[in-house]
Write an enzyme that holds these catalytic residues in place. Structure first.
Site, PDB file in Angstrom:
ATOM      1  N   LYS A  53       4.226  -3.376  -1.582  1.00  0.00           N
ATOM      2  CA  LYS A  53       2.987  -2.654  -1.884  1.00  0.00           C
ATOM      3  C   LYS A  53       3.172  -1.171  -1.587  1.00  0.00           C
ATOM      4  O   LYS A  53       3.864  -0.796  -0.638  1.00  0.00           O
ATOM      5  CB  LYS A  53       1.840  -3.237  -1.054  1.00  0.00           C
ATOM      6  CG  LYS A  53       0.452  -2.709  -1.427  1.00  0.00           C
ATOM      7  CD  LYS A  53      -0.630  -3.433  -0.643  1.00  0.00           C
ATOM      8  CE  LYS A  53      -2.022  -2.912  -0.979  1.00  0.00           C
ATOM      9  NZ  LYS A  53      -3.085  -3.616  -0.225  1.00  0.00           N
ATOM     10  N   SER A 128      -7.040  -5.280  -2.686  1.00  0.00           N
ATOM     11  CA  SER A 128      -6.336  -4.115  -3.199  1.00  0.00           C
ATOM     12  C   SER A 128      -4.881  -4.378  -3.566  1.00  0.00           C
ATOM     13  O   SER A 128      -4.230  -3.560  -4.202  1.00  0.00           O
ATOM     14  CB  SER A 128      -6.388  -2.995  -2.161  1.00  0.00           C
ATOM     15  OG  SER A 128      -5.705  -3.377  -0.975  1.00  0.00           O
ATOM     16  N   SER A 152      -7.546  -8.319   1.054  1.00  0.00           N
ATOM     17  CA  SER A 152      -6.738  -7.687   0.017  1.00  0.00           C
ATOM     18  C   SER A 152      -5.443  -8.408  -0.323  1.00  0.00           C
ATOM     19  O   SER A 152      -4.772  -8.043  -1.283  1.00  0.00           O
ATOM     20  CB  SER A 152      -6.417  -6.239   0.406  1.00  0.00           C
ATOM     21  OG  SER A 152      -7.572  -5.451   0.350  1.00  0.00           O
TER      22      SER A 152
END
Length: 453
Positions: A53, A128, A152
């Site tokens: 990420k 996210s 997330s």
């Protein structure tokens, strides 16, 4: 896509072939799950390729949190989880798209554009960590790392049909994770199945002296100890699921039936209404975000505004140009609840309520082994579905409890709705009992024999 368990047995030549294939597929894909093709990041470390990420530091890579304000920032060091990957025959390979600074539930706020859900490209992948989940579900990654502040990892895993694990707060080092809400943030795996989640979790867990919140515990061995024969006492929160859609409630009841057939004991418990938890979570997270993001001023690193007259204008223009609307909204609200006139009324009271919620979870866990809930109230919505920010915030209604209390939680795909969209369910365990989470999920996964592809 080959699983992580299988990939760990490949030779170096076979791994290079795998990486080349992933790189080519990413270039050909329109999901926008990766910020750019992995080879463009200079991903040269040996090992099984793991998607990272874009808020986890990898030395020599441009890390931006999908925000314009960090444009051009190159990480000068590895996050501890990256070093742990290297020690376990894995390596970062590409950066995944995400909501800007991990603030969002749809991966629509990224400066790199939206990420599409591989199950239906007209729908969001969640957020996210939407890029990580979309890549794993879409066959563009063996496995991925995400971060979970209020769901997330788990919510995009549910929307895309993969496994997402949020470890206990302190189980995995946050050193090198660019902070959104320091007391909630936790790095964890997004994978194709429970075995892979266990392998990747074991690789990144353990004490880290560079993180003051890291628990002084040895790395886990959950994969070695996976046991589908264990039976648990599982709590359900009936009042907690009233806001879920009919499809999610049906999947919930069917999964409960499967758990009973396996031999688990199901009992009913109650906890503070989830709508109160939403308010508490956002007050605290926005307050911490306003503090953490104060460092992005256009002076030390990242984007700097041009044609400025003085220092005040530099701060103002750099932050105005660099931050997106959702980040600005949360910074403003965070500063508001921390201001002298409202600190006691909002922030202090939210922290007191947070402690009460944690005590409620602990009380439940005195009598049960696990808690079972949906992950999200609906399946993946269409793009631009949420009419307001508040509506988007409510999509976290079932996931934030684990963050408020610091407990481990896992999202497992269990069904599809009539449109073929994945539905995930969540197990929550006692602090540092990821083994039970993985054991019950592994047994259920095998029982359902669910195939979402």
């Amino acid at each position: 896509m080959i699983t992580l368990k299988q990939a760990l047995s490949l030779s170096q030549d076979e791994l290079e072939t795998l990486k080349n294939g992933i790189d080519a597929n990413v270039r050909a894909s329109d999901l926008n799950a990766y910020i750019k093709a992995p080879s463009l990041n200079g991903a040269s470390a040996k090992g099984v390729p793991i998607l990272i990420k874009d808020n986890i530091s990898v030395k020599g890579w441009e890390i931006t949190c999908s925000s314009k304000i960090l444009e051009g920032y190159v990480a000068p060091y590895h996050a501890s989880v990256i070093e742990n990957l290297h020690q376990n025959s894995m390596a970062g390979f590409g950066l995944s798209n995400m909501d800007e600074f991990a603030m969002g539930s749809t991966t629509e706020s990224s400066c790199y554009g939206i990420t599409k859900n591989p199950r239906d490209k007209n729908r969001v992948p969640g957020g996210s960590s939407g890029g990580s989940a979309a890549a794993v579900a879409g066959g563009l990654a063996v496995a991925a790392l995400g971060s979970d502040t209020g769901g997330s990892i788990r919510q995009p895993a549910s929307y895309c049909g993969c496994v997402g694990l949020k470890p206990t707060y302190g189980r995995v080092s946050r050193y090198g994770l660019i902070a959104y809400c320091s007391s909630f943030d936790q790095i964890g795996p997004i994978t194709q199945n429970v075995e892979d989640a266990s392998i990747l979790f074991d690789a990144i867990s353990g004490h880290d002296s560079k993180d003051s919140t890291s628990a002084n515990l040895k790395p886990t061995q959950t994969f070695k100890n996976l046991n589908r024969e264990r039976r648990f006492k599982i709590a359900v929160l009936r009042d907690h699921i009233k806001d879920a859609s009919n499809e999610v409630q049906l999947a919930y009841e069917n999964t409960l039936k499967a758990l009973k057939e396996i031999g688990h004991e199901i009992v009913e418990k109650k906890i503070l209404d989830s709508h109160y938890q939403i308010s508490i979570y956002y007050i605290i997270s926005m307050a911490e975000a306003s503090s953490n993001l104060a460092r992005f001023d256009g002076v030390r690193y990242g984007r700097r505004a041009q044609n400025i007259k003085d220092l005040k204008e530099l701060y103002l223009k750099s932050r105005s140009e660099g931050f997106g609307d959702e980040v600005k909204r949360r910074i403003m609200l965070g500063n508001f609840v921390l201001s002298s006139g409202y600190y006691d009324a909002y922030y202090l009271k939210a922290q007191q309520m947070r402690l009460m919620i944690k005590e409620q979870y602990n009380k439940i866990f005195e009598e049960v082994d696990l808690i079972f809930t949906p992950v999200a109230p609906t399946t993946a919505p269409l793009f631009n579905y949420h009419a307001s920010p508040l509506e988007m915030y409510l999509s976290d209604i079932y996931t934030i409890g684990a963050n408020l209390s610091g407990l481990p939680a896992l999202s497992l795909p269990v069904a599809k709705d009539p449109l073929g969209l994945p539905i995930g369910m969540q197990f929550i365990a006692k602090a540092f009992d990821e083994q039970s989470l993985l054991d019950v999920s592994y047994a259920l996964e095998q029982e359902l024999k669910l195939k979402l592809d």
